[in-house]
Design a protein around this motif. Structure first.
Motif, PDB file in Angstrom:
ATOM      1  N   ASP A   1       0.811  -1.219   0.000  1.00 51.89           N
ATOM      2  CA  ASP A   1       0.000   0.000   0.000  1.00 51.89           C
ATOM      3  C   ASP A   1       0.845   1.271   0.000  1.00 51.89           C
ATOM      4  N   ASP A   2       1.934   1.265   0.817  1.00 52.97           N
ATOM      5  CA  ASP A   2       2.765   2.474   0.910  1.00 52.97           C
ATOM      6  C   ASP A   2       3.357   2.840  -0.441  1.00 52.97           C
ATOM      7  N   VAL A   3       3.927   1.828  -1.100  1.00 49.69           N
ATOM      8  CA  VAL A   3       4.536   2.060  -2.414  1.00 49.69           C
ATOM      9  C   VAL A   3       3.481   2.568  -3.388  1.00 49.69           C
ATOM     10  N   ALA A   4       2.308   1.970  -3.361  1.00 53.53           N
ATOM     11  CA  ALA A   4       1.249   2.345  -4.283  1.00 53.53           C
ATOM     12  C   ALA A   4       0.811   3.786  -4.051  1.00 53.53           C
ATOM     13  N   ARG A   5       0.702   4.168  -2.756  1.00 53.33           N
ATOM     14  CA  ARG A   5       0.256   5.521  -2.450  1.00 53.33           C
ATOM     15  C   ARG A   5       1.317   6.541  -2.848  1.00 53.33           C
ATOM     16  N   ARG A   6       2.576   6.207  -2.498  1.00 58.72           N
ATOM     17  CA  ARG A   6       3.663   7.132  -2.801  1.00 58.72           C
ATOM     18  C   ARG A   6       3.779   7.385  -4.305  1.00 58.72           C
ATOM     19  N   ASN A   7       3.502   6.365  -5.103  1.00 55.83           N
ATOM     20  CA  ASN A   7       3.686   6.498  -6.557  1.00 55.83           C
ATOM     21  C   ASN A   7       2.378   6.731  -7.310  1.00 55.83           C
ATOM     22  N   ASP A   8       1.301   6.937  -6.558  1.00 54.59           N
ATOM     23  CA  ASP A   8       0.030   7.299  -7.169  1.00 54.59           C
ATOM     24  C   ASP A   8      -0.442   6.277  -8.215  1.00 54.59           C
ATOM     25  N   TRP A   9      -0.403   4.989  -7.836  1.00 58.63           N
ATOM     26  CA  TRP A   9      -0.832   3.934  -8.762  1.00 58.63           C
ATOM     27  C   TRP A   9      -2.270   4.149  -9.207  1.00 58.63           C
ATOM     28  N   GLU A  10      -3.076   4.684  -8.307  1.00 63.01           N
ATOM     29  CA  GLU A  10      -4.492   4.844  -8.607  1.00 63.01           C
ATOM     30  C   GLU A  10      -4.698   5.663  -9.887  1.00 63.01           C
TER      31      GLU A  10
END
Lengths: 296, 419
Positions: free
Chosen positions: B114-123
């Motif tokens: 989750d942290d990596v996804a949030r930091r890199n704006d995967w959404e």
């Protein structure tokens, strides 16, 4: 059987030596069978689960067209493979028995296929049977335009193509077993029959073959277990195709165990296959133990 | 010998086959470097080169990459699952971007990134088709590596010239006309490997292009019996079957790359296959646009089917392992890594913010197409369990190879896709 008797009357070191084998049999085989049985009554997918769904997996199994086709293929293959292997193996053994010249070479030639992995030889068979690069193509190249040998790409005949390759592999083993049987026939019987002027074919039919019962039964058991296990030949030659035409039960199990992540259905199929194996082999084992009891 | 005990035994063998390989010691004086044992199935030429680029990027980021390559996707996943179940998991495992790993999530065997996804704006950066698979109940469980498009239509320019076909087909009618001309010229019209997964891939190409987005989703996502019995779907099935009349006699059992070789040597005209065939053309020193053409779909709004690869991260309580996993998720989704990987793999990056100019012609076209989100369609294995997918594959490959009435196929598909 002499070995069994020795073990029974043997002292405790002999029993101790057999313990690892007994443990392997109980834990690895019996344990695995019970575990598969339990999983087959669950709704397990990728992982075993504790759920209980009764016979649902078995009902699904026998409503599955591919499973039924696999069983039908196994039956056709089994009958043809066992009969052809026994017949061909016997003829080869006779040939070698009569023509002693070059026996060593011939025996090696006929036994060699059995030493090869089917994953390798199956690929070669697939090339040879392929109509655009194998035997049919050679026939066409030689000017025989009407020649057709395309069983491996024909959904209705592909199982026969697999029988051909499998017989090529296993007939040598049957030959070796039966040749040993032929050689163990008492030479005095042959001499006596010759003196009486009995023709050779008659000696074989009336005297030799009846004495080979034990060898034939051993060969048949080995062949039947090979039938149940049929997997590598299909994977190497057709991967179950064309379509699902050459699917077999063992491949159904492997596909569902891994790729299709349905170990419950795979276990139900395994249990069915185990029951089939027991049903096929037990008459032979029974007959053999009866024969052994009479002989003792 | 019962098959029952055999299969169990092979499960056990799988467990032991996955014993840990020798782990290199961390470099001295720099503190423990994050160490990742990565299990994957990328062993073929182009694939191996692609995974090497990932390993280099991971090393450049300060990690230690230890490679566990197992030939065969199914085999690799089987070993991975055995090792995870046996409590000896690798740091990261490759899966297709699909439901393949959802059972692992259900069992609580995977960690989130989750942290990596949030930091890199995967959404924002990932296409919805990918996002929907890697994000489960709001948590990110996989780091997507690339996007493959399984249903490209490839053609040999030399074969088209020989058959006198001047223009690239733009509809199924034009495709059939081209196939007829190829046959008249004495060529194999459709180079096809007759294996169930390839038969199914051709079916999906027809479903996406002729059936269109709505029908595709109704059949594969909703498993809607009414849609399967509809006239439109029946037309899809009949068109799929019609393609079978253009394959050669040697098709059953053929490998996909042997079919591609028929295009390379201009013995055949057309192949319907994923973008991994570009590696075969590249090996033969053929270039997109010069020696072969690629058609992503027919018409302005043709759907673009999305398939791909992703790393998942087996649960671990060891903070060092978790650190290695986080670093890996960051590295494989970084723009430079994504680009270097896809150039070698023949795929395209998952991120929308990567400059595609260094990719080949077909990939550039694909990146442009993907900008239009309404054209993105998830691959079937995103919606179906491996079991449902397999049951559908059995029905379709049987229809492709035998004469089965189309009504019967519709009925069997309904049954295969039921729970």
């Amino acid at each position: 059987m002499p070995t069994a008797r020795a073990a029974r009357s043997g002292s405790w070191p002999a029993r101790l030596a057999l313990l690892p084998l007994a443990l392997t049999a109980v834990v690895a085989y019996l344990g695995s069978i019970l575990w598969s049985l339990r999983v087959s009554f669950s709704a397990s997918r990728t992982f075993p689960s504790d759920s209980w769904v009764g016979a649902a997996q078995y009902l699904r199994l026998f409503a599955n067209e591919r499973w039924l086709l696999s069983l039908q293929n196994l039956a056709v293959y089994g009958v043809l493979f066992v009969l052809a292997c026994l017949l061909l193996g016997f003829l080869l053994a006779l040939l070698i028995d009569r023509q002693v010249a070059g026996e060593g070479v011939l025996r090696a030639v006929f036994l060699y296929p059995y030493a090869m992995s089917f994953i390798a030889s199956g690929a070669v068979w697939a090339w040879m049977l392929n109509p655009i690069q194998g035997v049919e193509a050679v026939g066409h190249a030689l000017g025989w335009e009407a020649f057709r040998f395309d069983w491996i790409v024909d959904p209705d005949r592909v199982i026969y193509a697999i029988v051909i390759a499998a017989v090529w592999q296993a007939a040598g083993l049957v030959m070796a077993l039966l040749l040993a049987g032929l050689r163990s026939v008492d030479a005095d019987l042959w001499r006596a029959a010759r003196i009486d002027g009995i023709p050779t074919w008659r000696i074989y039919v009336s005297i030799v073959i009846p004495q080979l019962g034990y060898s034939f039964a051993t060969a048949a058991i080995l062949l039947l277990t090979a039938v149940i296990k049929l997997y590598d030949a299909v994977v190497a030659m057709t991967q179950g195709g064309p379509g699902t035409a050459s699917e077999v039960p063992a491949k159904f199990i492997m596909d569902h165990l891994y790729g299709r992540a349905n170990i419950a259905l795979a276990s139900a199929a395994s249990v069915m296959l185990l029951l089939t194996a027991i049903a096929l082999v037990s008459p032979f084992l029974y007959a053999r133990s009866r024969a052994a009891a009479r002989g003792a | 010998m019962g098959r029952a005990s055999k299969t169990t035994a092979s499960l056990l063998v799988g467990l032991f086959a996955g014993m840990p390989i020798a782990m290199p010691a961390p470099p001295p004086n720099t503190g423990p470097a994050p160490h990742a044992e990565v299990l994957h199935w990328w062993t073929a030429g182009g694939e191996a080169a692609a995974v090497r680029s990932l390993a280099e990027a991971y090393r450049d980021a300060g990690g230690v990459w230890s490679d566990t390559a197992i030939a065969g996707a199914e085999q690799a996943r089987a070993v991975a699952i055995s090792r995870i179940a046996g409590g000896n998991p690798p740091t990261a495992v490759l899966f297709n971007t699909s439901r393949q790993f959802h059972d692992l999530v259900e069992q609580g065997l995977l960690d989130t990134v989750d942290d990596v996804a949030r930091r890199n704006d995967w959404e924002r950066l990932l296409p919805p088709a990918i996002l929907d698979v890697v994000r489960i109940r709001g948590h990110y469980y996989a780091a997507p590596v690339n996007i493959h498009m399984p249903t490209w239509i490839w053609y040999s320019k030399a074969a088209f010239t020989r058959a006198g076909i001047a223009q690239e087909p733009r509809s199924f009618e034009e495709l059939f006309a081209a196939l007829d001309r190829l046959r008249a010229a004495g060529l194999v019209p459709l180079a096809h490997g007759g294996q169930p997964w390839q038969d199914n891939l051709v079916f999906r190409a027809v479903l996406a292009n002729l059936g269109g987005r709505e029908l595709y989703l109704q059949v594969l996502r909703d498993r809607d019996a009414r849609a399967i019995h509809s006239d439109a779907f029946r037309r899809v099935l009949l068109t799929f079957k019609r393609l079978h009349s253009y394959v050669d006699k040697g098709s059953p059992g053929r490998n996909w790359n042997d079919a591609t070789a028929m295009l390379v040597t201009a013995r055949a005209g057309v192949q319907i296959m994923g973008d991994w065939v570009k590696a075969e053309f590249a090996t033969a020193h053929q270039a997109a646009g010069r020696d072969y053409g690629c058609i992503a779909g027919f018409g302005e709004h043709a759907p673009y089917v999305i398939q791909g690869d992703a790393f998942v991260f087996p649960h671990s309580r060891d903070p060092q392992t978790v650190r290695a996993q986080q670093l890996l998720a960051t590295v494989v989704t970084a723009p430079a890594t994504q680009l270097a990987f896809s150039i070698r793999k023949g795929s395209i990056p998952v991120r929308a913010d990567v400059d595609p100019s260094s990719l080949d012609l077909c990939s550039q076209m694909a990146v442009a197409l993907l900008r239009d989100r309404s054209r993105q369609l998830p691959n079937d294995e995103v919606f179906l369990t491996p079991d449902q997918n397999g049951a559908m594959a059995d029905v379709l490959t049987n229809y492709w190879n035998r004469d089965v009435p189309v009504e019967q196929v519709q009925q069997k598909l309904v049954a295969a896709l039921a729970d």
